[in-house]
Design a protein around this motif. Structure first.
Motif, PDB file in Angstrom:
ATOM      1  N   VAL A 204       0.848  -1.187   0.000  1.00 34.66           N
ATOM      2  CA  VAL A 204       0.000   0.000   0.000  1.00 34.66           C
ATOM      3  C   VAL A 204       0.887   1.242   0.000  1.00 34.66           C
ATOM      4  N   HIS A 208      -2.935   5.115   0.630  1.00 30.50           N
ATOM      5  CA  HIS A 208      -3.714   3.917   0.944  1.00 30.50           C
ATOM      6  C   HIS A 208      -4.139   3.145  -0.305  1.00 30.50           C
ATOM      7  N   LYS A 224      -8.313   0.745  -2.955  1.00 28.19           N
ATOM      8  CA  LYS A 224      -7.643   1.136  -1.724  1.00 28.19           C
ATOM      9  C   LYS A 224      -7.964   0.108  -0.642  1.00 28.19           C
ATOM     10  N   LYS A 227     -11.259   1.074   4.695  1.00 25.51           N
ATOM     11  CA  LYS A 227     -11.017   2.180   5.621  1.00 25.51           C
ATOM     12  C   LYS A 227     -10.708   1.705   7.034  1.00 25.51           C
ATOM     13  N   ARG A 230      -6.879   0.858   7.652  1.00 28.05           N
ATOM     14  CA  ARG A 230      -5.817   1.805   7.323  1.00 28.05           C
ATOM     15  C   ARG A 230      -5.029   2.209   8.577  1.00 28.05           C
ATOM     16  N   ASP A 231      -3.724   2.111   8.457  1.00 25.29           N
ATOM     17  CA  ASP A 231      -2.805   2.494   9.540  1.00 25.29           C
ATOM     18  C   ASP A 231      -3.092   1.743  10.838  1.00 25.29           C
ATOM     19  N   ARG A 247       1.870  -4.607  10.067  1.00 24.43           N
ATOM     20  CA  ARG A 247       2.129  -3.499   9.141  1.00 24.43           C
ATOM     21  C   ARG A 247       3.572  -3.041   9.294  1.00 24.43           C
TER      22      ARG A 247
END
Length: 567
Positions: A204, A208, A224, A227, A230-231, A247
Protein backbone atom coordinates in the motif's frame (compact mmCIF):
# COMPACT_ATOMS: atom_id res chain seq x y z
CA UNK A 1 -33.93 -11.79 54.65
CA UNK A 2 -31.81 -14.65 53.37
CA UNK A 3 -33.30 -18.10 53.61
CA UNK A 4 -31.40 -20.29 56.05
CA UNK A 5 -29.72 -23.30 54.44
CA UNK A 6 -29.04 -26.44 56.45
CA UNK A 7 -25.46 -27.58 56.91
CA UNK A 8 -26.35 -30.85 55.20
CA UNK A 9 -27.60 -29.05 52.08
CA UNK A 10 -24.69 -26.63 52.17
CA UNK A 11 -22.21 -29.50 52.36
CA UNK A 12 -23.97 -31.26 49.49
CA UNK A 13 -23.72 -28.17 47.31
CA UNK A 14 -20.12 -27.63 48.31
CA UNK A 15 -19.18 -31.18 47.39
CA UNK A 16 -20.78 -30.76 43.98
CA UNK A 17 -19.01 -27.45 43.41
CA UNK A 18 -15.64 -28.68 44.65
CA UNK A 19 -15.93 -31.83 42.55
CA UNK A 20 -16.68 -29.85 39.42
CA UNK A 21 -14.36 -26.91 39.97
CA UNK A 22 -11.03 -28.68 39.19
CA UNK A 23 -12.45 -30.20 36.00
CA UNK A 24 -14.02 -26.92 34.96
CA UNK A 25 -10.83 -24.98 35.68
CA UNK A 26 -8.77 -27.53 33.74
CA UNK A 27 -11.08 -27.22 30.74
CA UNK A 28 -10.96 -23.42 30.93
CA UNK A 29 -7.15 -23.57 31.08
CA UNK A 30 -7.16 -25.82 28.01
CA UNK A 31 -9.42 -23.42 26.11
CA UNK A 32 -7.38 -20.40 27.16
CA UNK A 33 -4.20 -22.29 26.30
CA UNK A 34 -5.61 -23.09 22.86
CA UNK A 35 -6.57 -19.44 22.32
CA UNK A 36 -3.20 -18.22 23.58
CA UNK A 37 -1.18 -20.64 21.45
CA UNK A 38 -3.32 -19.91 18.39
CA UNK A 39 -2.97 -16.15 18.67
CA UNK A 40 0.70 -16.32 19.61
CA UNK A 41 1.31 -18.37 16.46
CA UNK A 42 -0.76 -15.94 14.40
CA UNK A 43 1.13 -12.98 15.91
CA UNK A 44 4.47 -14.67 15.41
CA UNK A 45 3.81 -15.91 11.87
CA UNK A 46 2.24 -12.64 10.74
CA UNK A 47 5.00 -10.44 12.06
CA UNK A 48 7.82 -12.72 10.98
CA UNK A 49 6.36 -13.03 7.48
CA UNK A 50 5.78 -9.27 7.24
CA UNK A 51 9.31 -8.52 8.42
CA UNK A 52 10.88 -11.10 6.10
CA UNK A 53 8.87 -9.79 3.16
CA UNK A 54 9.96 -6.23 3.97
CA UNK A 55 13.61 -7.31 4.16
CA UNK A 56 13.37 -9.25 0.86
CA UNK A 57 11.74 -6.32 -0.93
CA UNK A 58 14.26 -3.86 0.47
CA UNK A 59 17.08 -6.19 -0.58
CA UNK A 60 15.79 -6.29 -4.18
CA UNK A 61 15.27 -2.53 -4.28
CA UNK A 62 18.69 -1.87 -2.77
CA UNK A 63 20.43 -4.00 -5.39
CA UNK A 64 18.70 -2.11 -8.20
CA UNK A 65 19.44 1.24 -6.53
CA UNK A 66 23.11 0.31 -6.25
CA UNK A 67 23.29 -0.72 -9.90
CA UNK A 68 21.43 2.41 -11.02
CA UNK A 69 23.94 4.55 -9.14
CA UNK A 70 26.82 2.55 -10.57
CA UNK A 71 25.65 2.95 -14.17
CA UNK A 72 24.85 6.65 -13.66
CA UNK A 73 28.35 7.28 -12.30
CA UNK A 74 30.20 5.27 -14.95
CA UNK A 75 28.33 5.94 -18.22
CA UNK A 76 29.45 8.53 -20.74
CA UNK A 77 26.28 9.64 -22.56
CA UNK A 78 28.05 11.12 -25.60
CA UNK A 79 30.20 8.04 -26.02
CA UNK A 80 27.09 5.87 -25.52
CA UNK A 81 25.34 7.71 -28.37
CA UNK A 82 28.26 7.78 -30.78
CA UNK A 83 30.34 4.66 -30.04
CA UNK A 84 28.59 1.41 -30.86
CA UNK A 85 31.16 -0.77 -29.13
CA UNK A 86 30.91 1.27 -25.93
CA UNK A 87 27.13 1.08 -26.09
CA UNK A 88 27.26 -2.70 -26.44
CA UNK A 89 29.51 -2.96 -23.39
CA UNK A 90 27.16 -0.85 -21.25
CA UNK A 91 24.08 -2.75 -22.42
CA UNK A 92 25.80 -6.11 -21.91
CA UNK A 93 26.64 -5.14 -18.32
CA UNK A 94 23.00 -4.18 -17.70
CA UNK A 95 21.67 -7.45 -19.12
CA UNK A 96 24.18 -9.46 -17.11
CA UNK A 97 22.97 -7.71 -13.96
CA UNK A 98 19.26 -8.20 -14.75
CA UNK A 99 19.67 -11.86 -15.69
CA UNK A 100 21.27 -12.62 -12.34
CA UNK A 101 18.14 -11.42 -10.50
CA UNK A 102 15.12 -13.55 -9.64
CA UNK A 103 12.88 -10.49 -9.96
CA UNK A 104 13.43 -8.86 -13.36
CA UNK A 105 13.21 -5.17 -14.21
CA UNK A 106 13.33 -3.05 -17.37
CA UNK A 107 16.18 -0.61 -17.91
CA UNK A 108 16.05 2.83 -19.60
CA UNK A 109 18.63 5.50 -20.51
CA UNK A 110 17.61 9.10 -21.32
CA UNK A 111 19.63 12.07 -22.54
CA UNK A 112 19.43 15.56 -21.09
CA UNK A 113 16.37 16.34 -23.23
CA UNK A 114 14.77 13.19 -21.77
CA UNK A 115 14.80 11.47 -25.12
CA UNK A 116 15.09 7.70 -24.65
CA UNK A 117 18.50 6.43 -25.84
CA UNK A 118 18.01 2.80 -24.89
CA UNK A 119 15.42 0.51 -23.29
CA UNK A 120 15.11 -3.22 -22.55
CA UNK A 121 11.34 -2.77 -22.92
CA UNK A 122 9.91 -3.81 -26.31
CA UNK A 123 6.47 -2.24 -25.99
CA UNK A 124 6.30 1.25 -27.54
CA UNK A 125 3.30 2.13 -25.40
CA UNK A 126 5.23 1.22 -22.28
CA UNK A 127 8.21 3.28 -23.43
CA UNK A 128 5.99 6.29 -23.98
CA UNK A 129 4.43 5.82 -20.56
CA UNK A 130 7.82 5.67 -18.86
CA UNK A 131 8.99 8.77 -20.69
CA UNK A 132 5.81 10.58 -19.69
CA UNK A 133 6.30 9.60 -16.02
CA UNK A 134 9.94 10.71 -16.09
CA UNK A 135 9.12 14.04 -17.70
CA UNK A 136 6.30 14.69 -15.25
CA UNK A 137 8.47 13.99 -12.23
CA UNK A 138 11.64 15.73 -13.38
CA UNK A 139 11.58 18.18 -10.49
CA UNK A 140 11.71 15.32 -7.98
CA UNK A 141 15.14 14.08 -9.04
CA UNK A 142 16.73 17.03 -10.88
CA UNK A 143 19.45 17.69 -8.33
CA UNK A 144 22.50 15.44 -8.34
CA UNK A 145 22.24 12.55 -5.93
CA UNK A 146 18.49 12.84 -5.49
CA UNK A 147 17.65 9.52 -7.09
CA UNK A 148 14.33 8.25 -5.77
CA UNK A 149 11.78 5.50 -6.10
CA UNK A 150 8.65 6.71 -7.74
CA UNK A 151 5.33 4.81 -7.85
CA UNK A 152 2.83 5.16 -10.64
CA UNK A 153 -0.06 3.36 -12.30
CA UNK A 154 -2.69 0.87 -11.15
CA UNK A 155 -6.17 1.97 -10.19
CA UNK A 156 -7.72 -1.48 -10.24
CA UNK A 157 -9.29 -1.39 -13.73
CA UNK A 158 -8.39 -3.85 -16.46
CA UNK A 159 -6.93 -1.27 -18.85
CA UNK A 160 -4.87 0.60 -16.27
CA UNK A 161 -1.09 0.16 -16.38
CA UNK A 162 0.58 -2.15 -13.92
CA UNK A 163 1.96 -0.39 -10.84
CA UNK A 164 5.73 -0.15 -10.78
CA UNK A 165 8.68 1.18 -8.90
CA UNK A 166 10.83 3.61 -10.91
CA UNK A 167 14.41 3.77 -9.67
CA UNK A 168 15.81 6.97 -11.18
CA UNK A 169 19.34 8.37 -11.03
CA UNK A 170 20.36 11.62 -12.80
CA UNK A 171 23.62 11.55 -14.77
CA UNK A 172 25.62 14.69 -13.89
CA UNK A 173 28.98 15.69 -15.30
CA UNK A 174 30.76 18.91 -14.28
CA UNK A 175 27.67 20.02 -12.39
CA UNK A 176 25.60 19.72 -15.57
CA UNK A 177 22.67 17.38 -16.08
CA UNK A 178 23.44 15.20 -19.11
CA UNK A 179 20.87 12.44 -18.76
CA UNK A 180 19.49 9.81 -16.46
CA UNK A 181 19.15 6.07 -16.13
CA UNK A 182 16.11 4.24 -14.74
CA UNK A 183 15.06 0.77 -13.69
CA UNK A 184 11.37 -0.05 -13.84
CA UNK A 185 10.35 -2.84 -11.42
CA UNK A 186 6.81 -3.98 -12.11
CA UNK A 187 5.08 -4.93 -8.86
CA UNK A 188 3.36 -7.91 -10.44
CA UNK A 189 6.81 -9.51 -10.48
CA UNK A 190 6.86 -9.50 -6.66
CA UNK A 191 4.86 -12.73 -6.49
CA UNK A 192 8.09 -14.53 -5.64
CA UNK A 193 8.28 -12.54 -2.41
CA UNK A 194 4.64 -12.67 -1.30
CA UNK A 195 3.33 -16.03 -2.53
CA UNK A 196 4.16 -18.32 0.45
CA UNK A 197 1.38 -17.47 2.90
CA UNK A 198 -2.26 -18.25 3.65
CA UNK A 199 -2.81 -14.65 4.72
CA UNK A 200 -3.72 -11.65 2.60
CA UNK A 201 -0.71 -9.51 1.65
CA UNK A 202 -1.17 -5.91 0.49
CA UNK A 203 1.47 -3.45 -0.69
CA UNK A 204 0.00 0.00 0.00
CA UNK A 205 1.27 3.50 -0.82
CA UNK A 206 0.94 6.64 1.31
CA UNK A 207 -2.48 7.36 -0.23
CA UNK A 208 -3.71 3.92 0.94
CA UNK A 209 -3.82 2.73 -2.67
CA UNK A 210 -3.14 -1.00 -3.07
CA UNK A 211 -0.32 -1.35 -5.58
CA UNK A 212 0.06 -5.10 -5.08
CA UNK A 213 -2.12 -7.78 -3.48
CA UNK A 214 -2.49 -11.54 -3.50
CA UNK A 215 -6.21 -11.19 -2.73
CA UNK A 216 -8.89 -8.53 -3.30
CA UNK A 217 -10.76 -9.43 -0.10
CA UNK A 218 -9.77 -6.32 1.84
CA UNK A 219 -9.57 -3.90 -1.13
CA UNK A 220 -12.44 -1.47 -1.87
CA UNK A 221 -13.84 -0.53 -5.28
CA UNK A 222 -11.36 2.37 -5.52
CA UNK A 223 -8.46 -0.06 -5.24
CA UNK A 224 -7.64 1.14 -1.72
CA UNK A 225 -7.30 -0.86 1.46
CA UNK A 226 -10.66 -0.78 3.29
CA UNK A 227 -11.02 2.18 5.62
CA UNK A 228 -11.20 0.17 8.87
CA UNK A 229 -7.75 -1.35 8.23
CA UNK A 230 -5.82 1.80 7.32
CA UNK A 231 -2.80 2.49 9.54
CA UNK A 232 -3.92 -0.30 11.94
CA UNK A 233 -1.97 -3.04 13.72
CA UNK A 234 -2.98 -5.93 15.99
CA UNK A 235 -6.41 -7.51 16.58
CA UNK A 236 -9.53 -5.74 15.36
CA UNK A 237 -13.18 -6.68 14.76
CA UNK A 238 -14.57 -6.05 11.30
CA UNK A 239 -18.13 -6.98 10.32
CA UNK A 240 -18.27 -9.76 12.91
CA UNK A 241 -14.85 -11.14 11.98
CA UNK A 242 -11.73 -11.17 14.16
CA UNK A 243 -8.77 -9.93 12.10
CA UNK A 244 -5.05 -9.68 12.94
CA UNK A 245 -2.96 -7.10 11.02
CA UNK A 246 0.82 -6.68 10.77
CA UNK A 247 2.13 -3.50 9.14
CA UNK A 248 5.72 -2.59 8.20
CA UNK A 249 7.10 0.38 6.25
CA UNK A 250 9.43 -0.34 3.34
CA UNK A 251 12.59 1.77 3.20
CA UNK A 252 13.43 3.73 0.00
CA UNK A 253 9.68 4.32 -0.73
CA UNK A 254 6.46 5.52 0.87
CA UNK A 255 5.15 1.97 0.88
CA UNK A 256 3.72 -0.29 3.60
CA UNK A 257 3.36 -4.06 3.66
CA UNK A 258 0.13 -5.28 5.31
CA UNK A 259 -0.21 -8.96 6.29
CA UNK A 260 -3.83 -9.69 7.25
CA UNK A 261 -5.05 -12.96 8.85
CA UNK A 262 -8.66 -13.93 9.54
CA UNK A 263 -8.84 -15.34 13.12
CA UNK A 264 -12.60 -15.96 13.14
CA UNK A 265 -12.19 -19.74 12.88
CA UNK A 266 -10.14 -19.88 16.08
CA UNK A 267 -12.70 -17.67 17.84
CA UNK A 268 -15.59 -19.90 16.79
CA UNK A 269 -13.76 -23.03 17.93
CA UNK A 270 -13.09 -21.42 21.33
CA UNK A 271 -16.79 -20.52 21.75
CA UNK A 272 -17.83 -24.08 20.88
CA UNK A 273 -15.35 -25.50 23.39
CA UNK A 274 -16.69 -23.19 26.14
CA UNK A 275 -20.26 -24.29 25.39
CA UNK A 276 -19.18 -27.93 25.58
CA UNK A 277 -17.54 -27.29 28.95
CA UNK A 278 -20.75 -25.77 30.31
CA UNK A 279 -22.76 -28.74 29.04
CA UNK A 280 -20.35 -31.25 30.59
CA UNK A 281 -20.41 -29.35 33.91
CA UNK A 282 -24.22 -29.55 34.02
CA UNK A 283 -24.19 -33.28 33.28
CA UNK A 284 -21.50 -33.95 35.89
CA UNK A 285 -23.39 -31.91 38.51
CA UNK A 286 -26.47 -34.03 37.97
CA UNK A 287 -24.42 -37.25 38.07
CA UNK A 288 -22.72 -36.57 41.42
CA UNK A 289 -25.68 -34.91 43.13
CA UNK A 290 -27.06 -38.18 44.48
CA UNK A 291 -23.77 -39.47 45.90
CA UNK A 292 -22.95 -36.03 47.36
CA UNK A 293 -26.30 -36.00 49.16
CA UNK A 294 -25.68 -39.39 50.76
CA UNK A 295 -22.16 -38.46 51.78
CA UNK A 296 -23.17 -35.13 53.30
CA UNK A 297 -26.04 -36.76 55.23
CA UNK A 298 -23.75 -39.40 56.71
CA UNK A 299 -20.88 -37.11 57.69
CA UNK A 300 -23.02 -34.31 59.08
CA UNK A 301 -24.97 -36.79 61.20
CA UNK A 302 -21.73 -37.96 62.84
CA UNK A 303 -20.51 -34.40 63.43
CA UNK A 304 -23.82 -33.33 64.99
CA UNK A 305 -23.71 -36.43 67.20
CA UNK A 306 -20.23 -35.46 68.42
CA UNK A 307 -21.23 -31.84 68.99
CA UNK A 308 -24.32 -32.88 70.97
CA UNK A 309 -22.20 -35.15 73.15
CA UNK A 310 -19.69 -32.37 73.81
CA UNK A 311 -22.45 -29.96 74.78
CA UNK A 312 -23.71 -32.50 77.32
CA UNK A 313 -20.20 -32.77 78.75
CA UNK A 314 -20.10 -28.97 79.02
CA UNK A 315 -23.33 -29.19 81.05
CA UNK A 316 -21.65 -31.64 83.42
CA UNK A 317 -23.14 -34.90 82.11
CA UNK A 318 -20.29 -37.41 82.11
CA UNK A 319 -22.32 -40.62 81.87
CA UNK A 320 -22.94 -40.45 78.13
CA UNK A 321 -21.57 -42.91 75.58
CA UNK A 322 -20.92 -42.26 71.90
CA UNK A 323 -21.74 -45.05 69.45
CA UNK A 324 -20.39 -43.98 66.05
CA UNK A 325 -20.88 -46.52 63.26
CA UNK A 326 -18.23 -45.46 60.79
CA UNK A 327 -15.16 -47.05 59.24
CA UNK A 328 -13.05 -43.90 59.26
CA UNK A 329 -11.32 -41.70 61.85
CA UNK A 330 -14.65 -40.54 63.31
CA UNK A 331 -15.06 -43.97 64.88
CA UNK A 332 -11.62 -43.60 66.46
CA UNK A 333 -12.62 -40.17 67.81
CA UNK A 334 -15.79 -41.63 69.32
CA UNK A 335 -13.83 -44.45 70.95
CA UNK A 336 -11.22 -42.03 72.29
CA UNK A 337 -13.98 -39.73 73.52
CA UNK A 338 -15.64 -42.56 75.46
CA UNK A 339 -12.31 -43.60 76.94
CA UNK A 340 -11.54 -40.01 77.86
CA UNK A 341 -14.86 -39.67 79.69
CA UNK A 342 -14.21 -43.00 81.40
CA UNK A 343 -10.82 -41.76 82.53
CA UNK A 344 -12.35 -38.49 83.76
CA UNK A 345 -15.00 -40.38 85.75
CA UNK A 346 -12.32 -42.65 87.18
CA UNK A 347 -10.20 -39.67 88.17
CA UNK A 348 -13.18 -38.03 89.83
CA UNK A 349 -13.87 -41.20 91.81
CA UNK A 350 -10.27 -41.25 92.96
CA UNK A 351 -10.26 -37.54 93.67
CA UNK A 352 -11.07 -37.76 97.35
CA UNK A 353 -8.50 -40.54 97.85
CA UNK A 354 -5.54 -38.61 96.48
CA UNK A 355 -3.29 -36.27 98.36
CA UNK A 356 -4.47 -32.67 98.16
CA UNK A 357 -1.43 -31.25 96.37
CA UNK A 358 -1.06 -34.15 93.96
CA UNK A 359 -4.80 -34.05 93.31
CA UNK A 360 -4.72 -30.33 92.42
CA UNK A 361 -1.78 -30.75 90.04
CA UNK A 362 -3.34 -33.65 88.16
CA UNK A 363 -6.88 -32.29 87.95
CA UNK A 364 -5.80 -28.77 86.97
CA UNK A 365 -3.37 -30.21 84.45
CA UNK A 366 -6.23 -32.11 82.81
CA UNK A 367 -8.45 -29.04 82.86
CA UNK A 368 -5.77 -27.08 81.02
CA UNK A 369 -5.46 -29.78 78.36
CA UNK A 370 -8.17 -31.38 76.33
CA UNK A 371 -11.28 -29.93 77.86
CA UNK A 372 -14.55 -30.05 75.93
CA UNK A 373 -14.00 -26.52 74.63
CA UNK A 374 -10.83 -27.60 72.86
CA UNK A 375 -12.55 -30.63 71.35
CA UNK A 376 -15.60 -28.59 70.45
CA UNK A 377 -13.53 -25.93 68.66
CA UNK A 378 -11.48 -28.56 66.84
CA UNK A 379 -14.56 -30.44 65.66
CA UNK A 380 -16.14 -27.18 64.54
CA UNK A 381 -13.00 -26.59 62.44
CA UNK A 382 -13.23 -30.12 61.03
CA UNK A 383 -16.85 -29.48 60.20
CA UNK A 384 -15.97 -26.60 57.88
CA UNK A 385 -12.80 -28.24 56.54
CA UNK A 386 -14.91 -31.17 55.30
CA UNK A 387 -16.51 -28.65 52.94
CA UNK A 388 -13.53 -26.61 51.84
CA UNK A 389 -10.47 -28.84 52.27
CA UNK A 390 -11.26 -32.53 52.87
CA UNK A 391 -7.59 -33.51 52.86
CA UNK A 392 -6.76 -31.11 55.71
CA UNK A 393 -9.93 -32.27 57.54
CA UNK A 394 -8.79 -35.87 57.26
CA UNK A 395 -5.33 -34.99 58.58
CA UNK A 396 -6.83 -32.99 61.46
CA UNK A 397 -9.09 -35.88 62.45
CA UNK A 398 -6.09 -38.20 62.56
CA UNK A 399 -4.09 -35.74 64.68
CA UNK A 400 -6.98 -35.25 67.10
CA UNK A 401 -7.48 -38.98 67.43
CA UNK A 402 -3.80 -39.53 68.25
CA UNK A 403 -3.80 -36.63 70.74
CA UNK A 404 -6.78 -38.08 72.58
CA UNK A 405 -5.26 -41.54 72.62
CA UNK A 406 -1.99 -40.17 73.97
CA UNK A 407 -3.69 -38.08 76.64
CA UNK A 408 -5.72 -40.97 78.07
CA UNK A 409 -2.86 -43.44 78.34
CA UNK A 410 -2.34 -43.28 82.10
CA UNK A 411 -0.12 -46.35 82.40
CA UNK A 412 3.08 -44.29 82.59
CA UNK A 413 4.03 -40.94 84.10
CA UNK A 414 7.14 -40.40 82.00
CA UNK A 415 7.88 -40.88 78.31
CA UNK A 416 10.74 -40.35 75.93
CA UNK A 417 11.16 -36.75 74.83
CA UNK A 418 10.52 -37.81 71.23
CA UNK A 419 7.02 -39.08 72.11
CA UNK A 420 6.21 -35.90 74.02
CA UNK A 421 7.53 -33.76 71.17
CA UNK A 422 5.48 -35.68 68.57
CA UNK A 423 2.43 -35.00 70.75
CA UNK A 424 3.23 -31.26 70.77
CA UNK A 425 3.74 -31.15 66.99
CA UNK A 426 0.28 -32.68 66.43
CA UNK A 427 -1.17 -30.07 68.78
CA UNK A 428 0.61 -27.34 66.77
CA UNK A 429 -0.78 -28.73 63.50
CA UNK A 430 -4.32 -28.50 64.90
CA UNK A 431 -3.64 -24.93 66.01
CA UNK A 432 -2.40 -24.11 62.50
CA UNK A 433 -5.76 -25.21 61.15
CA UNK A 434 -7.28 -22.46 63.25
CA UNK A 435 -4.67 -19.73 62.80
CA UNK A 436 -3.32 -20.65 59.33
CA UNK A 437 -0.29 -18.69 58.18
CA UNK A 438 -0.46 -16.46 61.28
CA UNK A 439 1.18 -19.25 63.32
CA UNK A 440 4.68 -20.49 62.52
CA UNK A 441 6.57 -23.21 64.38
CA UNK A 442 10.25 -24.11 64.47
CA UNK A 443 12.29 -26.58 66.51
CA UNK A 444 15.91 -27.32 67.27
CA UNK A 445 16.14 -30.68 69.08
CA UNK A 446 19.45 -32.61 69.07
CA UNK A 447 19.36 -36.41 68.93
CA UNK A 448 20.75 -36.85 72.45
CA UNK A 449 17.73 -35.04 73.89
CA UNK A 450 15.15 -37.10 71.99
CA UNK A 451 15.86 -40.22 74.10
CA UNK A 452 15.75 -38.44 77.48
CA UNK A 453 12.91 -39.35 79.86
CA UNK A 454 10.50 -36.47 80.62
CA UNK A 455 7.17 -36.19 82.48
CA UNK A 456 4.23 -36.74 80.22
CA UNK A 457 2.34 -33.69 78.85
CA UNK A 458 4.58 -30.97 80.29
CA UNK A 459 5.44 -29.10 77.04
CA UNK A 460 1.95 -28.79 75.55
CA UNK A 461 0.59 -26.44 78.28
CA UNK A 462 3.54 -24.11 77.72
CA UNK A 463 2.96 -24.09 73.95
CA UNK A 464 -0.75 -23.53 74.54
CA UNK A 465 0.02 -20.47 76.69
CA UNK A 466 2.38 -19.15 73.99
CA UNK A 467 -0.37 -19.38 71.35
CA UNK A 468 -3.15 -18.16 73.67
CA UNK A 469 -1.35 -15.10 75.08
CA UNK A 470 1.22 -14.42 72.35
CA UNK A 471 -1.18 -12.96 69.82
CA UNK A 472 -2.09 -9.31 70.05
CA UNK A 473 -3.43 -6.49 67.90
CA UNK A 474 0.01 -5.75 66.44
CA UNK A 475 1.07 -9.40 66.03
CA UNK A 476 0.21 -10.58 62.53
CA UNK A 477 2.41 -13.69 62.63
CA UNK A 478 3.37 -15.50 65.83
CA UNK A 479 6.56 -17.57 65.79
CA UNK A 480 6.82 -20.36 68.35
CA UNK A 481 10.11 -22.21 68.74
CA UNK A 482 11.06 -25.25 70.85
CA UNK A 483 14.73 -25.92 71.45
CA UNK A 484 16.65 -28.16 73.88
CA UNK A 485 20.15 -29.01 75.01
CA UNK A 486 21.96 -30.91 77.75
CA UNK A 487 24.56 -29.52 80.13
CA UNK A 488 26.12 -30.87 83.35
CA UNK A 489 23.62 -33.72 83.71
CA UNK A 490 20.58 -31.49 83.14
CA UNK A 491 18.20 -31.04 80.22
CA UNK A 492 17.05 -27.53 79.31
CA UNK A 493 13.90 -27.32 77.19
CA UNK A 494 12.99 -23.82 75.95
CA UNK A 495 9.63 -22.69 74.54
CA UNK A 496 10.03 -19.23 73.01
CA UNK A 497 7.57 -16.95 71.20
CA UNK A 498 7.87 -13.46 69.69
CA UNK A 499 4.40 -12.32 70.77
CA UNK A 500 3.16 -9.42 72.86
CA UNK A 501 5.04 -10.52 75.97
CA UNK A 502 3.95 -10.27 79.64
CA UNK A 503 3.53 -7.07 81.58
CA UNK A 504 6.13 -6.55 84.29
CA UNK A 505 3.66 -6.75 87.22
CA UNK A 506 2.02 -9.90 85.89
CA UNK A 507 5.42 -11.50 85.25
CA UNK A 508 6.45 -10.76 88.84
CA UNK A 509 3.20 -12.33 90.06
CA UNK A 510 3.81 -15.47 87.99
CA UNK A 511 7.37 -15.89 89.30
CA UNK A 512 6.18 -15.55 92.91
CA UNK A 513 3.30 -17.97 92.30
CA UNK A 514 5.67 -20.70 91.10
CA UNK A 515 7.33 -20.68 94.56
CA UNK A 516 4.03 -21.04 96.47
CA UNK A 517 2.78 -24.35 97.86
CA UNK A 518 -0.65 -23.83 96.38
CA UNK A 519 -1.70 -22.05 93.19
CA UNK A 520 -3.02 -18.62 94.15
CA UNK A 521 -3.72 -17.36 90.61
CA UNK A 522 -5.78 -18.23 87.56
CA UNK A 523 -2.69 -19.40 85.63
CA UNK A 524 -3.03 -23.16 86.03
CA UNK A 525 -0.93 -24.74 83.29
CA UNK A 526 2.43 -23.15 84.14
CA UNK A 527 2.04 -23.85 87.87
CA UNK A 528 1.02 -27.49 87.29
CA UNK A 529 4.06 -28.19 85.12
CA UNK A 530 6.41 -26.60 87.65
CA UNK A 531 4.95 -28.54 90.61
CA UNK A 532 4.93 -31.85 88.77
CA UNK A 533 8.64 -31.47 87.95
CA UNK A 534 9.41 -30.52 91.57
CA UNK A 535 7.43 -33.48 92.93
CA UNK A 536 9.22 -35.92 90.60
CA UNK A 537 12.79 -34.63 90.73
CA UNK A 538 13.21 -32.12 93.54
CA UNK A 539 13.23 -28.37 94.03
CA UNK A 540 16.37 -27.75 91.98
CA UNK A 541 14.31 -28.54 88.86
CA UNK A 542 11.23 -26.82 87.50
CA UNK A 543 10.15 -23.88 85.34
CA UNK A 544 11.83 -20.54 84.66
CA UNK A 545 10.05 -17.71 82.85
CA UNK A 546 11.36 -14.54 81.20
CA UNK A 547 9.44 -12.00 79.16
CA UNK A 548 9.67 -8.51 77.69
CA UNK A 549 6.78 -6.49 76.38
CA UNK A 550 6.43 -6.49 72.56
CA UNK A 551 9.42 -8.84 72.22
CA UNK A 552 8.02 -12.17 73.40
CA UNK A 553 8.20 -14.72 76.19
CA UNK A 554 10.64 -17.51 77.00
CA UNK A 555 9.83 -20.47 79.28
CA UNK A 556 12.64 -22.88 80.25
CA UNK A 557 11.98 -26.35 81.69
CA UNK A 558 14.92 -27.70 83.72
CA UNK A 559 14.97 -31.53 84.05
CA UNK A 560 17.51 -34.14 85.06
CA UNK A 561 19.16 -36.05 82.23
CA UNK A 562 17.54 -39.44 82.87
CA UNK A 563 17.11 -42.24 80.35
CA UNK A 564 14.21 -44.66 80.53
CA UNK A 565 15.04 -48.18 81.64
CA UNK A 566 16.14 -50.38 78.75
CA UNK A 567 17.14 -47.41 76.53
Amino acid sequence: MNKKISFKEELKRSLIVHALTPCFILCIICVLGFILIAFVNIYRNNNIYALNSKEKLEFVLNRYIENTNYVANEIDIELFKNNKQYKVEIIEGVYNFINQKDIKAQFYIFDKKLDMLFSTERSDNKKDLIKYQIAGSKSNFWEEGSGIIYIYGGNGTENSPTSSYLIVKPIVRDNEFVGLCTYELELKNLDAIFNNTNSTVLLVNKFHRVIFSNSKRFVDDRNKIIKNFRDRRGLIFNDGELIYISRNRVDYADTWIYVITDCSTYLNISIIMLLLIIAVAIIMAAAISSSAGKFSAKKTAIIYQLIDALKQVEDGKLDINLNIESDDEFKSIGHSFNMMLGSIRHLIERHDKMALENNMAIVQMMESQFNPHFLFNTLESIRYLVKFNPKVADKTVVNLSKLLRYSIQNTVDTVRFKEEFDFVKRYIEIMKVRFGERLEFNDNIPDEVKVVSVPKMIIQPIVENAVKYGFGEDVEVLNVEISAYTESGKVYITVRDDGVGIERELLKELVVNLKEKYNLSDHIGLYNVHKRIELLYGTEYGVEINSEMNKGTEVVLVLPQIFRQGE
